[in-house]
Design an enzyme around this catalytic site. Structure first.
Site, short mmCIF file in Angstrom:
data_model
loop_
_atom_site.label_atom_id
_atom_site.label_comp_id
_atom_site.label_asym_id
_atom_site.label_seq_id
_atom_site.Cartn_x
_atom_site.Cartn_y
_atom_site.Cartn_z
N ASN A 42 1.94 -6.67 13.26
CA ASN A 42 1.43 -5.31 13.39
C ASN A 42 1.23 -4.97 14.85
OD1 ASN A 42 0.29 -2.92 11.79
ND2 ASN A 42 -1.33 -3.29 13.29
N GLN B 278 0.83 -1.20 0.00
CA GLN B 278 0.00 0.00 0.00
C GLN B 278 0.86 1.25 0.00
OE1 GLN B 278 -3.44 -0.50 2.98
NE2 GLN B 278 -1.98 -2.09 3.59
N GLY C 61 -0.92 -3.20 17.53
CA GLY C 61 -2.27 -2.69 17.71
C GLY C 61 -3.29 -3.46 16.91
N VAL D 145 3.69 4.11 -1.05
CA VAL D 145 4.01 4.81 -2.29
C VAL D 145 5.46 5.29 -2.30
CG1 VAL D 145 1.61 5.53 -2.61
CG2 VAL D 145 3.18 7.03 -1.36
N ASP D 146 6.30 4.68 -1.46
CA ASP D 146 7.65 5.19 -1.22
C ASP D 146 8.75 4.48 -2.00
OD1 ASP D 146 7.91 2.73 0.21
OD2 ASP D 146 7.26 3.71 2.06
N GLY E 54 2.57 -4.54 8.96
CA GLY E 54 2.54 -3.10 9.18
C GLY E 54 1.34 -2.37 8.64
N HIS F 52 -1.42 1.36 -4.37
CA HIS F 52 -1.86 2.75 -4.36
C HIS F 52 -0.95 3.66 -5.17
CE1 HIS F 52 -3.96 1.67 -0.32
NE2 HIS F 52 -4.70 1.35 -1.37
N CYS G 278 -0.65 13.20 -16.01
CA CYS G 278 -1.67 14.15 -16.45
C CYS G 278 -3.05 13.53 -16.29
CB CYS G 278 -1.42 14.56 -17.90
SG CYS G 278 -2.67 15.71 -18.54
#
Length: 319
Positions: A294, A146, A296, A148-149, A268, A164, A172
């Site tokens: 993960n 997920q 939590g 975008v890095d 994560g 994503h 454009c």
């Protein structure tokens, strides 16, 4: 501990559901703004890690689904952890705001220009490196991220699907022409030297996905941004904004990868976005064993066979 030591274990007949949750919730932020990794519950995870090693070593077609919690150890904030952007009052731009509201576009590009240099300085952490190593050794077949890095690719992972999109490019909205985000960054700075010198005096607060908090009192209409070189249309980052649909080919490929997997490892992510949760739900419906790393609660806790509630990179590096 090493996967070189083969452990006998049948993924197709996972014998039980093992979960360990903590009732302690982290509510305070660290003194240093750079420390954005949430605190794990104070538990001994040796048993879960041993089971995770068996889970991975017994898989023949393991797919990994990753989220922002993996990249926090690279210094990039997530959204939903106690130290994440939402906890600091960040509201990300939506697709409709970007497309329909000129002020939102000016504000977005001013903030993105401020945060992008910091964002692209991030390096893969031990979690990204561990997954790349597991792929090179044949344990991991594919990664759906997920994020975008681009950190999975920088770590050496080859078979990566960016659910994503990626901040590496701008595209454009009219003709789909694209160019590199780094090139666009240079253009933004060249067009706005006076705005930058007048407004970017103090250090800004970094946010998720290369965003930065510049406050609300600036005249963002004075910030200029170039249009498309081909048709002068509106350029947007080549990512999926909140409220924007994922491209059908990406959706299909993600489902195909999960449906062909014999096990799924989730790393994560709280799975709060439906685009990721539905993949875990699909694996569960197909009786594909699911393990998770993960800190939590997540949206799919009741669907997992094994959960390790610990820092993602540190856990993966012990495999």
């Amino acid at each position: 501990r090493s996967l070189g030591h083969k452990l006998e274990f049948s993924v197709s007949r996972f014998p039980f559901r093992w979960k360990r949750f903590s009732t302690n919730t982290v509510t305070t932020l660290k003194n240093s703004p750079d420390n954005i990794v949430p605190e794990p519950p104070p538990l001994d995870h040796s048993l879960e890690l041993e089971l995770l090693i068996r889970f991975i070593s017994s898989s023949k077609n393991l797919v990994v689904l990753t989220g922002a919690g993996l990249s926090t150890e690279s210094g990039l904030p997530d959204y939903r952890s106690p130290n994440g952007s939402y906890s600091k009052g960040h509201k990300p731009i939506t697709y409709n705001q970007f497309i329909k509201d000129p002020l939102s576009r000016h504000r977005y590009w001013a903030r993105s220009m401020t945060g992008f240099d910091w964002f692209r300085m991030a390096s893969p952490n031990i979690g990204h490196q561990a997954l790349a190593k597991l792929e090179s050794e044949g344990y991991v077949k594919a990664i759906i991220t997920q994020n975008v890095d681009n950190l999975h690719q920088l770590a050496g992972s080859k078979n990566v699907l960016e659910l994503h999109g990626s901040l590496n490019d701008v595209v454009c909205t009219s003709c789909n022409w694209r160019k590199s985000r780094s090139e666009y960054q240079t253009e933004l700075k060249t067009l706005n030297p006076e705005w930058i010198s007048r407004n970017l005096i103090s250090e800004s607060i970094t946010r998720s996905d290369g965003d930065a908090d510049l406050g609300s009192n600036l005249n963002f209409f004075e910030f200029s941004f170039p249009g498309c070189d081909q048709c002068e249309g509106v350029l947007k980052p080549d990512i999926v904004f909140f409220g924007e649909n994922i491209h059908p080919t990406v959706t299909k490929k993600s489902y195909d990868w999960v449906r062909n997997a014999d096990s799924l490892l989730v790393v994560g992510t709280t799975l709060s976005t439906f685009s990721s949760y539905r993949l875990v739900r699909e694996a569960s419906l197909l009786h594909i064993p699911i393990a998770m790393i993960n800190i939590g609660p997540t949206r799919a806790d009741t669907l997992t066979n094994l959960k390790v509630e610990a820092v993602a990179g540190k856990s993966l590096s012990q495999i």
